[in-house]
Every structure is written in structure tokens, then in C-alpha cells.
Motif scaffolding. Sequence first.
Motif, PDB file in Angstrom:
ATOM      1  N   THR A  78       0.801  -1.003  -0.024  1.00 15.15           N
ATOM      2  CA  THR A  78       0.038   0.099  -0.015  1.00 15.15           C
ATOM      3  C   THR A  78       0.891   1.362  -0.056  1.00 15.15           C
ATOM      4  O   THR A  78       0.343   2.636  -0.151  1.00 15.15           O
ATOM      5  CB  THR A  78      -0.827   0.094   1.164  1.00 15.15           C
ATOM      6  N   GLN A  79       2.158   1.151   0.228  1.00 11.49           N
ATOM      7  CA  GLN A  79       3.022   2.305   0.241  1.00 11.49           C
ATOM      8  C   GLN A  79       2.612   3.484   1.145  1.00 11.49           C
ATOM      9  O   GLN A  79       2.649   4.584   0.854  1.00 11.49           O
ATOM     10  CB  GLN A  79       3.360   2.625  -1.187  1.00 11.49           C
ATOM     11  N   VAL A  80       2.438   2.926   2.421  1.00  8.06           N
ATOM     12  CA  VAL A  80       2.300   3.849   3.487  1.00  8.06           C
ATOM     13  C   VAL A  80       3.041   3.368   4.616  1.00  8.06           C
ATOM     14  O   VAL A  80       3.525   2.310   4.817  1.00  8.06           O
ATOM     15  CB  VAL A  80       0.780   3.811   3.698  1.00  8.06           C
ATOM     16  N   LYS A  81       3.190   4.063   5.771  1.00 11.71           N
ATOM     17  CA  LYS A  81       4.075   3.717   7.014  1.00 11.71           C
ATOM     18  C   LYS A  81       3.339   2.588   7.590  1.00 11.71           C
ATOM     19  O   LYS A  81       2.206   2.386   7.954  1.00 11.71           O
ATOM     20  CB  LYS A  81       3.797   5.179   7.801  1.00 11.71           C
ATOM     21  N   LEU A  82       4.253   1.645   8.078  1.00 11.71           N
ATOM     22  CA  LEU A  82       3.614   0.438   8.606  1.00 11.71           C
ATOM     23  C   LEU A  82       3.427   0.773  10.289  1.00 11.71           C
ATOM     24  O   LEU A  82       4.093   1.287  10.830  1.00 11.71           O
ATOM     25  CB  LEU A  82       4.838  -0.654   8.686  1.00 11.71           C
ATOM     26  N   GLU A  83       2.095   0.447  10.481  1.00 10.69           N
ATOM     27  CA  GLU A  83       1.478   0.827  11.581  1.00 10.69           C
ATOM     28  C   GLU A  83       0.656  -0.396  11.997  1.00 10.69           C
ATOM     29  O   GLU A  83      -0.063  -0.420  13.278  1.00 10.69           O
ATOM     30  CB  GLU A  83       0.551   1.874  11.862  1.00 10.69           C
ATOM     31  N   SER A  84       0.948  -1.596  11.599  1.00 13.37           N
ATOM     32  CA  SER A  84       0.245  -2.899  12.085  1.00 13.37           C
ATOM     33  C   SER A  84       1.573  -3.785  12.254  1.00 13.37           C
ATOM     34  O   SER A  84       2.704  -3.496  12.405  1.00 13.37           O
ATOM     35  CB  SER A  84      -0.548  -3.315  10.929  1.00 13.37           C
TER      36      SER A  84
END
Length: 307
Positions: A78-84
Motif C-alpha cells: 500500500t506504500q504507507v507507513k507500517l502501523e500494524s
Amino acid sequence: MKKVPFATLLLGTLAITACQLNGSNDQGRLAASASFRDYWYQGQAELSRYSLQQVQYGAANPGEAVLIFVTEDFRTDTQVKLESDERDQATSVLKLNALRRFVTGIYDYSLYSSVFTPVDTDQFEHSLKVTFSAQDWCGQTYTQLNLRDNGYQVLGHSYFEKNAEEDYTTEEAWLEDELWTRLRINPDQLPLGEVPMIPSAAAARLAGQKLEPQPAVGTLSAYEGKAFSGKNLRQYALKYPQAQRELRLVFESTFPYAIVGWEETYPSRGKVLTTRATRTETLRSDYWTHNAPTDTTLRQKLGVGRY
């Protein structure tokens, strides 16, 4: 023990996690050198402030620039910061947030770009994502590039009619925006000789150009100029013959390859002028935890807001 309201706990947690950047994903970290790991994976960002003379409207305008380098875990899907906890979907990136603010007569400009470059350059040849926004008293623009299987997907929204809505794909190539992060990883990996290059989103915005590869020539050499001071400096120069534009990045020759300044020379209203940014301060900080009024002392230390 005094109970803390849940809302207070929640706000405190959000304040910390919103920008907590650790780059802890093993993929990429293991590919980096020991010196890189020791410098970039200590839970701190590198903040540098530059005195800026930015060319626009046929003149060099006063301002300042801030470069914020930091590692973080970044999702490759998804090319976003990993928060999971889905770390198998992420890699470690060196992120650059670059801010430029300058005054043109009565009004001002604010240019903001973010670049997400995987540390593991063997697995990821180019940066995964670039975002850019510009604000001035005429209006706003926003541009985003995402690396997909068939090239860079470019999405744009603008106040200006010429590029009001953009949605197209351009071939995968070097990004001028990623030269800054690749330099900090390993300057000897920068592209040399003739190479297709997608200009920086900021340069394209100021020149009114479409983001697509252009012929460019890259060179790496010892810095022999007098505009920037330091020991054993090197220079990476990128020339665009067709656009009559040249970018010069000047940096320290030893790790962590700090950028002491840069110059951009290009035509503006019939004149060939040079933008110049000169480093004034650098500090390392977990800045995302320093958001209280008392933390403005760090702004004073960095020197921002004084142009």
C-alpha cells in the motif's frame, strides 16, 4: 494511584505514535552497513536547516530549507507507513521530508516533498514513493508518484488549469528526488553518465513541466568551489541539457555523507540564475516527542523561522 482519564491516555498515545519512526524491520536493516545501522537506527532523525536563496520570477528570493532524514518501516504493497504487525509486507526506508519556504515580494511560497527510499537498494532499485505539495497565495498543487509494476503512477491535483487533474503512468527511471536519499545511503551508487531522469516534483512545479524522464548527465567529483565550506567535500552534479538546468549537491565525503548545501541553475524570466542553500545548523532528535510549548527551544537551536 491517581487515575488518568482514558481520553488523556489516548491523546498521549496518538501524539507519540503519529510520528514515531524506528525503521526496525529486518529487511533493509540487515542489508545496510554497520555504520549506517549505528547512525540511522537509534530512534532519532537528523534535522538540518539551510539558508536559502530561491530563484523564482527572475530573482533570487530569501528563505530557508529544512531537510529531515529518518528511517521508518514502510509497506511495499500500500506504500504507507507500517502501523500494524504485518512486517512481512514492509521494508525499511530512509525517508526525507524536505521543506522550502521563501518570499516573493508581498507573498510567500511553501514547498514540501517526501521521498521514501528502501535501504535495501539491491532488492529495490528505485524509491517507492514521492509526494509533493506547493502552496502560495495563488493556490495549491499536490503530486504523488508511486512505483508500480509498469512504472511510476503519477497523480496530480492543482488549482492551475494546465495540470488541474493528472493521472498517468511514466516509465520507471531515476528520480531526481531520490538522489538526496541515495546519496545518504551510498554516494557511489548515484547514476553517472547519460541517464534518463525524472526531474524533482518541486522543479517541475516551478517550471510548469510534466513529470516524465528527461535526458540528463550525472557526474561525481571533488568539490572545488568556494560557496560551501568543509573538509574533503564532494559534489554530485546533474545536468539537463534540453532544459538548461543543473543541480549540484555538495556533501561530506565520509559517512554519514551530510549535505552541506546545494545549487540549482536554470533560466527564469530570460535570466540564468542560481538557487543556493547553505547549511547553518544540524541536530539529531526524536522530534515527534517534542511537541510541547517548552520544546520551542529546539526550534531556536535549529534556527528555523529566522529568514
